[in-house]
Design a protein around this motif. Sequence first.
Motif, PDB file in Angstrom:
ATOM      1  N   ALA A  15      31.929  53.651  21.618  1.00  0.00           N
ATOM      2  CA  ALA A  15      32.137  52.228  21.347  1.00  0.00           C
ATOM      3  C   ALA A  15      30.839  51.721  20.732  1.00  0.00           C
ATOM      4  O   ALA A  15      29.755  52.166  21.107  1.00  0.00           O
ATOM      5  N   GLU A  16      30.974  50.810  19.807  1.00  0.00           N
ATOM      6  CA  GLU A  16      29.812  50.317  19.086  1.00  0.00           C
ATOM      7  C   GLU A  16      29.659  48.825  19.338  1.00  0.00           C
ATOM      8  O   GLU A  16      30.652  48.105  19.393  1.00  0.00           O
ATOM      9  N   ARG A  17      28.415  48.393  19.489  1.00  0.00           N
ATOM     10  CA  ARG A  17      28.159  46.968  19.681  1.00  0.00           C
ATOM     11  C   ARG A  17      26.733  46.640  19.251  1.00  0.00           C
ATOM     12  O   ARG A  17      25.927  47.530  19.007  1.00  0.00           O
ATOM     13  N   THR A  18      26.455  45.361  19.205  1.00  0.00           N
ATOM     14  CA  THR A  18      25.121  44.879  18.884  1.00  0.00           C
ATOM     15  C   THR A  18      24.596  44.123  20.096  1.00  0.00           C
ATOM     16  O   THR A  18      25.305  43.305  20.684  1.00  0.00           O
ATOM     17  N   ASP A  41      36.990  55.315  11.469  1.00  0.00           N
ATOM     18  CA  ASP A  41      38.205  54.579  11.843  1.00  0.00           C
ATOM     19  C   ASP A  41      38.625  54.858  13.283  1.00  0.00           C
ATOM     20  O   ASP A  41      39.136  53.974  13.974  1.00  0.00           O
ATOM     21  N   ALA A  42      38.411  56.079  13.758  1.00  0.00           N
ATOM     22  CA  ALA A  42      38.777  56.452  15.136  1.00  0.00           C
ATOM     23  C   ALA A  42      37.598  56.310  16.092  1.00  0.00           C
ATOM     24  O   ALA A  42      37.734  56.616  17.275  1.00  0.00           O
ATOM     25  N   THR A  43      36.470  55.836  15.618  1.00  0.00           N
ATOM     26  CA  THR A  43      35.213  55.716  16.379  1.00  0.00           C
ATOM     27  C   THR A  43      34.931  56.988  17.182  1.00  0.00           C
ATOM     28  O   THR A  43      34.753  56.953  18.401  1.00  0.00           O
ATOM     29  N   ARG A  44      34.864  58.088  16.447  1.00  0.00           N
ATOM     30  CA  ARG A  44      34.525  59.344  17.098  1.00  0.00           C
ATOM     31  C   ARG A  44      33.954  60.340  16.095  1.00  0.00           C
ATOM     32  O   ARG A  44      34.161  60.222  14.882  1.00  0.00           O
ATOM     33  N   TYR A  45      33.229  61.291  16.643  1.00  0.00           N
ATOM     34  CA  TYR A  45      32.705  62.420  15.884  1.00  0.00           C
ATOM     35  C   TYR A  45      33.612  63.602  16.170  1.00  0.00           C
ATOM     36  O   TYR A  45      33.971  63.844  17.320  1.00  0.00           O
ATOM     37  N   ILE A  84      21.479  54.864  21.692  1.00  0.00           N
ATOM     38  CA  ILE A  84      22.584  55.538  22.369  1.00  0.00           C
ATOM     39  C   ILE A  84      22.629  55.141  23.835  1.00  0.00           C
ATOM     40  O   ILE A  84      21.592  55.041  24.494  1.00  0.00           O
ATOM     41  N   ILE A  85      23.833  54.942  24.331  1.00  0.00           N
ATOM     42  CA  ILE A  85      24.074  54.858  25.770  1.00  0.00           C
ATOM     43  C   ILE A  85      24.926  56.087  26.102  1.00  0.00           C
ATOM     44  O   ILE A  85      26.055  56.200  25.613  1.00  0.00           O
ATOM     45  N   ASP A  97      27.722  53.606  22.394  1.00  0.00           N
ATOM     46  CA  ASP A  97      27.949  54.095  23.750  1.00  0.00           C
ATOM     47  C   ASP A  97      28.889  55.298  23.628  1.00  0.00           C
ATOM     48  O   ASP A  97      30.081  55.140  23.382  1.00  0.00           O
ATOM     49  N   ILE A  98      28.333  56.503  23.759  1.00  0.00           N
ATOM     50  CA  ILE A  98      29.160  57.708  23.659  1.00  0.00           C
ATOM     51  C   ILE A  98      29.827  57.887  25.018  1.00  0.00           C
ATOM     52  O   ILE A  98      29.184  58.206  26.012  1.00  0.00           O
ATOM     53  N   GLN A  99      31.129  57.665  25.042  1.00  0.00           N
ATOM     54  CA  GLN A  99      31.859  57.541  26.291  1.00  0.00           C
ATOM     55  C   GLN A  99      32.543  58.810  26.768  1.00  0.00           C
ATOM     56  O   GLN A  99      32.764  58.982  27.959  1.00  0.00           O
ATOM     57  N   HIS A 100      32.888  59.691  25.846  1.00  0.00           N
ATOM     58  CA  HIS A 100      33.702  60.833  26.238  1.00  0.00           C
ATOM     59  C   HIS A 100      33.512  61.966  25.237  1.00  0.00           C
ATOM     60  O   HIS A 100      33.487  61.730  24.037  1.00  0.00           O
TER      61      HIS A 100
END
Length: 96
Positions: free
Chosen positions: A29-32, A10-14, A74-75, A40-43
């Motif tokens: 952020a997740e996309r196709t 729900d929070a798009t995070r680990y 992964i990005i 895309d692991i941003q932070h």
Amino acid sequence: MSTRLEHNVDATRYEIYLDETLAGYADYAERTEGEKKVRDIQHTLTFPEFRGRGVAAQVVEYALNNARAEGFSIIPTCWYVEKYIGEHPEYADLVG
């Protein structure tokens, strides 16, 4: 000290918890892209009182293993994730 890793969809995070206290996380952020699923692991963040304990490495390893298991590429937008993958070539195949 107990360690718990979670994928908070729900929070798009680990997230990583030490003794049931949130110690850090890696958000994405997740996309196709066509047929390819991408995260895309941003932070990556480790709270100050937990730094120096390998928290970031543990949560990034968990994130990469989870992404692989779920069929994601992964990005590594986050500099720490990029560095981690560079130091652990077994994850290089996830980048794309």
